[in-house]
Enzyme design. Structure first.
Site, PDB file in Angstrom:
ATOM      1  N   GLU A  63      10.083  16.827  15.614  1.00 11.02           N
ATOM      2  CA  GLU A  63      10.769  16.354  14.407  1.00 11.02           C
ATOM      3  C   GLU A  63      10.452  17.306  13.256  1.00 11.02           C
ATOM      4  O   GLU A  63       9.292  17.517  12.914  1.00 11.02           O
ATOM      5  CB  GLU A  63      10.303  14.938  14.055  1.00 11.02           C
ATOM      6  CG  GLU A  63      10.951  14.382  12.809  1.00 11.02           C
ATOM      7  CD  GLU A  63      10.413  13.009  12.422  1.00 11.02           C
ATOM      8  OE1 GLU A  63      11.155  12.256  11.788  1.00 11.02           O
ATOM      9  OE2 GLU A  63       9.242  12.713  12.756  1.00 11.02           O
ATOM     10  N   LYS A 105       0.865  -1.168   0.000  1.00 11.10           N
ATOM     11  CA  LYS A 105       0.000   0.000   0.000  1.00 11.10           C
ATOM     12  C   LYS A 105       0.911   1.230   0.000  1.00 11.10           C
ATOM     13  O   LYS A 105       1.428   1.641   1.032  1.00 11.10           O
ATOM     14  CB  LYS A 105      -0.926  -0.024   1.225  1.00 11.10           C
ATOM     15  CG  LYS A 105      -1.966   1.097   1.244  1.00 11.10           C
ATOM     16  CD  LYS A 105      -1.440   2.304   1.963  1.00 11.10           C
ATOM     17  CE  LYS A 105      -2.370   3.494   1.860  1.00 11.10           C
ATOM     18  NZ  LYS A 105      -1.698   4.761   2.215  1.00 11.10           N
ATOM     19  N   CYS A 164      13.650   9.519   8.414  1.00 14.75           N
ATOM     20  CA  CYS A 164      13.183   9.269   9.783  1.00 14.75           C
ATOM     21  C   CYS A 164      14.346   9.212  10.758  1.00 14.75           C
ATOM     22  O   CYS A 164      14.233   9.677  11.897  1.00 14.75           O
ATOM     23  CB  CYS A 164      12.354   7.994   9.837  1.00 14.75           C
ATOM     24  SG  CYS A 164      13.230   6.507   9.302  1.00 14.75           S
ATOM     25  N   GLU A 178       7.489   1.288  12.514  1.00 18.84           N
ATOM     26  CA  GLU A 178       8.738   2.064  12.451  1.00 18.84           C
ATOM     27  C   GLU A 178       8.308   3.506  12.283  1.00 18.84           C
ATOM     28  O   GLU A 178       7.842   3.904  11.218  1.00 18.84           O
ATOM     29  CB  GLU A 178       9.610   1.578  11.292  1.00 18.84           C
ATOM     30  CG  GLU A 178      11.036   2.102  11.366  1.00 18.84           C
ATOM     31  CD  GLU A 178      11.254   3.357  10.559  1.00 18.84           C
ATOM     32  OE1 GLU A 178      11.246   4.456  11.178  1.00 18.84           O
ATOM     33  OE2 GLU A 178      11.410   3.259   9.338  1.00 18.84           O
TER      34      GLU A 178
END
Length: 488
Positions: free
Chosen positions: A385, A177, A283, A250
Site C-alpha cells: 500500500e 484518542k 485507506c 478497519e
C-alpha cells in the site's frame, strides 16, 4: 436549531468528565504544508487516562438508561452545532492534516450529514417466537466504555463522526484518542459535545504513542474501535485479548481498480481524481490500476491530460487539489518507495522519484503525483500500500487472470470494476476478495451500509445497522407463561 455557544479555536484542551483540562507537559504537531508549528496540545499521562475512564464508567450507567429518542435528540443537536462551525473546523483540518480547504469543508459537511443519517437508524427488538407457551426475543444492549483510536488522514469524517454517532446512539460512552499528528479537531469535537452530552459521555485525550497502549490495556474499557495500519491493528488486537475487549479493526488497503475494454471514457478523470485525492492517503482509495491492453494507451493519455489540473499545493492556495503528505514519517516512507522504483529501473510516465525541491526540509511534505508504467506484480509499488500520490498502472488481457492478480494480496478492503457491461461487472465483482466492491465507482461510502475489510484489512464492520450492532451485546430473552417442566 438548538441553542449553543460557538467554541473558540485558539487553545486546545483534553475533555475529561465534563471539563476542559490541561497537562503539565504539552506537545504540538506541524502544518504539513508550511512545517510551521501548530498550537500546543496536552500530553496526557496514565493518570489522565484513569480519570477519563472513571468518568466514562460512571456516565455509562446513566447514559444507557436514557431513551433512544433522547439520545438521538442530543446527537442531532451536536450535528447542528457542528454544522454551524463547519468552516472553523475545516480550516483546522487543513492546518493539521494538510488537505485543501474545500476538501476539508466537504469532510465536515459529509460528517454532519452522516451523523443525521445514523440518527435515522435504529436497533429494534426482534421476536423469534411468540405463542401461548413462550415468547423469545433478542435485543441489543450497550457495551459500555468505548475508546476510539482515530488516524490522521480523515480526523473528523468518517473516522470520528462514523464512530461517535453509532456508539452514543446505542447507549455507549466514548473516549476519543486522536492521532498525535492531528489532535486538534478531535479535541474540539469533544469540547463542542460538552453542550449536548452529560459529563463523561464524550471525552477526548491528546497524547503521544504511549496513549494508545494505555487504552487498549485498560481493564475498564470495554471496546476499542481502531482505524489504522495492519501492523498496528495486530498489536491492538493482541493487547485487547488480555482483557477480552471487543474490538473493531478497519485496517489498510491496496485496492485494485479494474478498467475493462469498454470503459466509458468519461470515467478516466474520475478514476484519476480518486487515485490522487488526499495525496493518496485514503485507506480505500485506488492503489492499483489494472487497464485492459486494448484501451491502455488511451487511458494513459487521458490520465496524463488530467494530472496537470490536479494542482499540488498548500491547502489554502486557490485551486490546490493534491496536498502534502501529513507527516514526516509518511513522507519518508513514500520517498523510500520511490527510491525502490528508481533502483529497480521501473518506468515512470508521470511525476518523479524525487520529492519536489526542498520538500520535507524547507517546504512541506510534497510529493508530485507519480504514475508507474506496467510494473511487475511482485514490485513493491504493486504489492504494498503506497498511501501517497503514487500509483502503478498495469496491463491485463484475460479476465480470470486479472481477477487472480487483483486478489493476490494480503489486503482486502475495497475493489472496483469499470465497464459499461454490467453483467461482466457483476461476474467479476463476485470473484473479488474485498469488503466492498464498487462498479463504476470507488471509495463511495455511506452511513447506512456497512464497511469493513476481508483478509488482513480488518475485523468487523463500521456503519450501517451492522456497524451499530458492533457497539452492542446481543441479549436473548425467553419468557414462559408458566414454569418450564424441563421437557418441552
Amino acid at each position: 436549531m438548538p441553542s449553543f455557544q460557538p467554541i473558540s479555536f485558539d487553545n486546545f484542551f483534553n475533555v475529561i468528565d465534563g471539563k476542559l483540562t490541561s497537562t503539565e507537559t504539552t506537545r504540538r504537531s506541524v502544518n504539513p504544508s508550511t512545517l510551521k508549528n501548530n498550537p500546543d496540545v496536552p500530553l496526557s499521562t496514565i493518570e489522565d487516562v484513569d480519570k477519563a475512564v472513571q468518568a466514562a464508567k460512571k456516565a455509562a450507567e446513566s447514559w444507557a438508561q436514557v431513551s433512544w429518542e433522547d439520545r438521538k435528540k442530543a446527537v442531532e443537536g451536536f450535528a447542528s452545532a457542528l454544522e454551524a462551525q463547519i468552516d472553523d473546523f475545516a480550516a483546522l483540518i487543513t492546518r493539521e492534516q494538510g488537505k485543501p480547504f474545500p476538501r476539508a469543508q466537504l469532510e465536515m459537511r459529509t460528517g454532519v450529514e452522516w451523523i443525521r443519517e445514523f440518527c435515522q437508524l435504529s436497533l429494534l427488538e426482534t421476536v423469534i417466537e411468540d405463542n401461548s407457551t413462550r415468547r423469545i426475543s433478542t435485543r441489543y444492549t450497550p457495551l459500555g466504555v468505548v475508546a476510539a483510536i482515530i488516524p490522521w488522514n480523515y480526523p473528523v469524517h468518517p473516522l470520528a463522526c462514523g464512530k461517535i454517532a453509532p456508539a452514543l446512539l446505542t447507549g455507549n460512552v466514548m473516549i476519543l484518542k486522536p492521532s498525535p499528528f492531528t489532535p486538534y479537531s478531535n479535541l474540539k469535537l469533544a469540547e463542542l459535545g460538552l453542550q449536548f452530552f452529560p459529563p463523561g459521555v464524550l471525552q477526548a485525550l491528546s497524547g503521544d504513542d504511549r496513549l494508545g497502549p494505555w487504552m487498549t490495556e485498560h481493564p475498564d474499557i470495554d471496546k476499542i474501535a481502531f482505524t489504522g495500519s495492519i501492523e498496528t491493528g495486530k498489536k491492538v488486537m493482541e493487547s485487547c485479548s488480555k482483557t477480552l475487549k471487543r474490538v473493531t479493526l478497519e485496517l489498510g488497503g491496496n485496492d485494485p481498480a479494474i478498467v475493462c475494454a469498454d470503459v466509458d471514457p468519461a470515467a478516466i478523470p474520475t478514476i484519476t481524481g480518486i487515485a490522487f485525492d488526499n495525496a493518496g492517503q485514503i485507506c480505500c482509495g485506488i492503489k492499483r490500476l489494472y487497464v485492459h491492453e486494448s484501451v491502455y494507451d488511451t487511458v494513459v493519455a487521458t490520465l496524463l491530460a488530467v494530472l496537470p489540473h490536479l494542482k499540488l499545493g498548500d491547502g489554502f492556495a486557490d485551486g490546490a487539489f493534491i496536498p502534502p503528505l501529513t507527516n514526516v514519517q509518511q513522507f519518508e516512507r513514500v520517498r523510500e518507495l520511490l527510491s525502490e522504483v528508481e533502483r529497480t529501473g521501473l518506468k515512470l510516465i508521470a511525476g518523479s522519484t524525487k520529492p519536489t525541491p526542498g520538500a520535507g526540509k524547507y517546504t512541506g511534505y510534497f510529493v508530485a503525483p507519480t504514475v508507474i508504467d506496467n510494473p511487475p506484480e511482485d514490485s513493491k509499488i504493486v504489492a504494498e500500500e503506497q498511501f501517497g500520490p503514487v500509483i502503478p498502472i498495469i496491463k491485463w488481457t484475460d479476465e480470470e487472470d486479472v481477477i487472480k492478480r487483483a486478489n493476490n494480496t494480503r489486503y482486502g478492503l475495497g475493489a472496483s470494476v469499470w465497464t459499461q457491461d454490467i453483467a461482466q461487472a457483476e461476474r467479476m465483482a463476485s470473484k473479488l476478495q474485498a469488503g466492498t466492491v464498487w462498479i463504476n465507482s470507488h471509495a463511495e461510502l455511506g452511513a447506512s451500509y456497512p464497511f469493513g475489510g476481508h483478509k488482513n484489512s480488518g475485523l468487523g464492520v463500521e456503519w450501517g445497522i451492522e456497524g451499530m450492532k458492533s457497539y452492542c451485546n446481543i441479549q436473548t430473552k425467553l419468557v414462559r407463561s408458566s414454569p418450564w417442566d424441563g421437557k418441552s
